[in-house]
Design an enzyme around this catalytic site. Structure first.
Site, PDB file in Angstrom:
ATOM      1  CG  ASP A  66      -2.140   1.246   1.054  1.00 23.35           C
ATOM      2  OD1 ASP A  66      -2.052   1.934   0.567  1.00 23.35           O
ATOM      3  OD2 ASP A  66      -2.026   1.241   2.288  1.00 23.35           O
ATOM      4  CG  ASN A  85      -2.747   5.722  -1.175  1.00 20.52           C
ATOM      5  OD1 ASN A  85      -3.481   4.414  -0.887  1.00 20.52           O
ATOM      6  ND2 ASN A  85      -3.606   5.666  -1.460  1.00 20.52           N
ATOM      7  CG  ASP A 126      -6.307   3.827   0.127  1.00 19.90           C
ATOM      8  OD1 ASP A 126      -5.151   2.313   0.176  1.00 19.90           O
ATOM      9  OD2 ASP A 126      -6.812   3.672  -0.424  1.00 19.90           O
ATOM     10  CG  ASP A 163      -1.462   1.796  -3.717  1.00 21.08           C
ATOM     11  OD1 ASP A 163      -0.001   1.502  -4.157  1.00 21.08           O
ATOM     12  OD2 ASP A 163      -2.030   2.077  -2.727  1.00 21.08           O
ATOM     13  CG  ASP A 221      -8.199 -12.363 -13.184  1.00 14.74           C
ATOM     14  OD1 ASP A 221      -9.004 -13.167 -14.127  1.00 14.74           O
ATOM     15  OD2 ASP A 221      -7.696 -12.599 -11.384  1.00 14.74           O
ATOM     16  CD  GLU A 275     -11.274 -19.715 -11.726  1.00 17.39           C
ATOM     17  OE1 GLU A 275     -11.105 -20.236 -10.720  1.00 17.39           O
ATOM     18  OE2 GLU A 275     -12.117 -18.474 -12.385  1.00 17.39           O
ATOM     19  CG  ASP A 320     -10.737 -18.033  -6.027  1.00 14.60           C
ATOM     20  OD1 ASP A 320     -11.301 -17.269  -5.190  1.00 14.60           O
ATOM     21  OD2 ASP A 320     -11.064 -18.068  -7.248  1.00 14.60           O
TER      22      ASP A 320
HETATM   23  C1  GLC Z   1     -13.243 -17.511  -9.931  1.00 15.45           C
HETATM   24  C2  GLC Z   1     -12.294 -16.259  -9.230  1.00 15.45           C
HETATM   25  C3  GLC Z   1     -13.391 -15.890  -7.970  1.00 15.45           C
HETATM   26  C4  GLC Z   1     -14.153 -14.777  -7.854  1.00 15.45           C
HETATM   27  C5  GLC Z   1     -15.090 -15.920  -9.433  1.00 15.45           C
HETATM   28  C6  GLC Z   1     -15.749 -15.161 -10.418  1.00 15.45           C
HETATM   29  O1  GLC Z   1     -13.202 -18.291  -9.150  1.00 15.45           O
HETATM   30  O2  GLC Z   1     -11.252 -16.784  -8.742  1.00 15.45           O
HETATM   31  O3  GLC Z   1     -12.518 -15.413  -6.874  1.00 15.45           O
HETATM   32  O4  GLC Z   1     -15.410 -15.065  -7.269  1.00 15.45           O
HETATM   33  O5  GLC Z   1     -14.100 -16.714 -10.584  1.00 15.45           O
HETATM   34  O6  GLC Z   1     -15.587 -14.145 -10.344  1.00 15.45           O
HETATM   35 CA    CA Z   2      -3.925   1.994  -1.146  1.00 10.67          CA
END
Ligand code: GLC
Ligand code: CA
Length: 526
Positions: A23, A25, A27, A31, A100, A261, A322
């Protein structure tokens, strides 16, 4: 070393959960400037790419996995200028950037969804999966949300239901609408043009659902979601031609990469999405979900390699945002011996290794004590049976200062109490720490093409305690001996002289003794 090094095949990918990394800044939320400040650290670790969990504007019901704008940076993480600075800084250090992309659903605050729910004749209405109720008012079918409850949410103004596989704040997009498809595909080129090298595709095989919305067949299970076969709400055949199209876009940017994924898929199904006109890679959850047993890991790995086509390349991971961290699953207390063996396996078995931030220092999950402390909504839904995913997302432990050096103000999630000893600064000083151990293996791996792209040959051994395999590339042959147990073991080496790349470059012939949880990396002397 060979000069045909391919970063996503031969290198190491490091997952950053941006909220929790650094982090800048103060908060309490990590970031982009925080990440920029740690690029030297990442370079010294020896990784080749970072995968950033979503950094796009988000109302944060699912902490970034509910996106409100795919072509911008969330102000809490920084600006587009910060992002460009990150790209430049990373490139200088030969670190590639993977974003992602969460394209199965948007946030319910996304302007498209806000339009979509205005009226049935709004041009965006068909961008989501709206359906009329059944005659008795019930939802259109029996589909369930993985985060609990029916997957259909009723909107009284429209007298229609919309579909959401995840939270109700994450409405699924209608990928059969050509405008949706076109808009979503434009996201890839947008970020590729902005210097990104690759993408992780969130639950990509859920984009399409059965067009006829047939009920899922039922099966035995505990929760409603598990009491059905996910036959119609997932993995529809149309996905393949979409992957072809995505790959076509990526192929215009040499060296770019996609890892998917796969959602609710086994190893064989996962493998089907990889190929020269499909994804470069996909995650094999089977490997990550093993219990502590060498035979289990070996058979998952073999299954994975068998399922892939000859030109495909596997990858492996043990932790992500997850799931419970590997060190928490496998280790006892603060003892790192098992976590080290796990790291050695991940970094030397065939397949691109993915390291989850903090794994290199053996970070453990935090303990969630009160329901009111929970940030991840599923933890509240399923409390106390399941406490959600906060535990594996605690702030990175940099130093023994306040908040582990992550931030000068209260972090969004508590820091693990072990931070005063388990932190980067402290472990870097200790030659026997898991951090030094991991760095050492990474540096060995960097010099050995056999450990990167070599063939994988399991070696006959005592399958209860030892994981033994060799990696072969051209003239090189390296044997890995990983003692999963607290026993002293002996191993009969194949003919020849073997030199230890780890420890003190001792040479071995015939037999080697392996101490409890010891790791050997032995190269055939030429
Ligand atoms: C994937 C992600 C997870 C998210 C889910 C819905 O499984 O890894 O973190 O909650 O998708 O987007
Ligand atoms: Ca921050």
């Amino acid at each position: 070393m060979e000069n045909d090094f391919l970063w996503w095949r031969d290198g190491i990918i490091y997952q950053i959960y941006p909220r929790s990394f650094a982090d800048s800044n103060n908060d309490g939320i990590g970031d982009l400037q925080g990440i920029i400040g740690k690029l030297d650290y990442l370079q010294s670790l020896g990784i080749d790419a970072i995968w950033l969990s979503p950094i796009f504007p988000s109302p944060d019901v699912d902490f970034g996995y509910d996106v409100a704008n795919y072509k911008d940076i969330d102000p809490k993480f920084g600006t587009m200028a910060d992002f460009k600075q990150l790209v430049v800084g990373a490139k200088q250090r030969k670190i590639h950037i993977i974003l992602d992309l969460v394209l199965n659903h948007t946030a319910d605050q996304h302007p498209w969804f806000l339009q979509s729910k205005k009226s049935k004749d709004n041009p965006y209405h068909d961008w989501y999966l709206w359906e009329d109720p059944k005659l008795n008012g019930d939802p259109p079918n029996n589909w369930q949300s993985i985060f609990g409850g029916p997957a259909w949410e009723y909107d009284p103004d429209l007298d229609q239901y919309y579909y959401h596989m995840f939270y109700k704040e994450q409405p699924d997009l209608n990928w059969r609408n050509p405008n949706v498809r076109k808009e979503m595909l434009s996201i890839f080129s947008f970020w590729l043009e902005n210097g990104v090298d690759g993408f992780r595709l969130d639950v990509f095989n859920a984009y399409f659902k059965d067009a006829q919305l047939r009920d899922n067949p039922s099966k035995f299970g505990i929760r409603a979601f598990e009491r059905q076969e996910h036959f119609y709400d997932n993995s529809q055949p149309e996905m393949i031609s979409l992957l072809n199209e995505i790959r076509h876009i990526l192929d215009q940017y040499p060296g770019s990469y996609t890892v998917g994924e796969t959602f609710l898929a086994n190893t064989e199904q996962t493998a089907q999405y990889i190929g020269e006109d499909k994804l470069h890679a996909a995650f094999n959850f089977d490997f990550a979900e093993n219990r502590w047993h060498p035979k289990r890991f070996l058979s998952s790995a073999k299954k994975w390699y068998r399922a892939l086509q000859e030109d495909d390349w596997p990858n492996n991971f043990l932790s992500n945002h997850d799931m419970t961290r590997a060190a928490t699953r496998y280790s006892f207390g603060e003892d790192d011996r098992r976590a080290k063996v796990a790291a050695a396996m991940l970094l030397t078995i065939k397949g691109t290794p993915f390291i989850y931030y903090g794994e290199e220092i053996g970070m453990r999950d935090i303990t969630i004590r009160k329901k009111s402390d929970i940030k991840d909504p599923i933890g509240k839904t399923f409390w106390p049976l399941y406490k959600g995913r906060d535990s594996c997302r605690s702030p990175m432990q940099w130093t023994d200062e306040e908040n582990a050096g992550f931030s000068k103000s209260d972090p969004w999630l508590p820091v693990n109490q072990n931070y005063s000893t388990r932190n980067v600064q402290n472990l870097a000083k200790d030659p026997n720490s898991i951090l030094s151990f991991t760095k050492k293996i990474i540096s060995i791996r960097k010099n050995e093409p056999a450990l990167q792209r070599g063939d994988f040959i399991p070696l006959a051994t005592d399958p209860k305690h030892l994981l033994a395999y060799s990696r072969k590339y051209q003239e090189d042959e390296i044997i890995l001996l990983l003692n999963f147990s607290s026993r002293e073991l002996a191993y009969d080496l194949p003919k020849g002289v073997w030199i230890s790349l780890f420890e003190d470059r001792k040479t071995f012939e015939k037999q080697v003794n392996i101490r409890p949880y010891q790791v050997y990396i032995l190269k055939r002397e030429d």
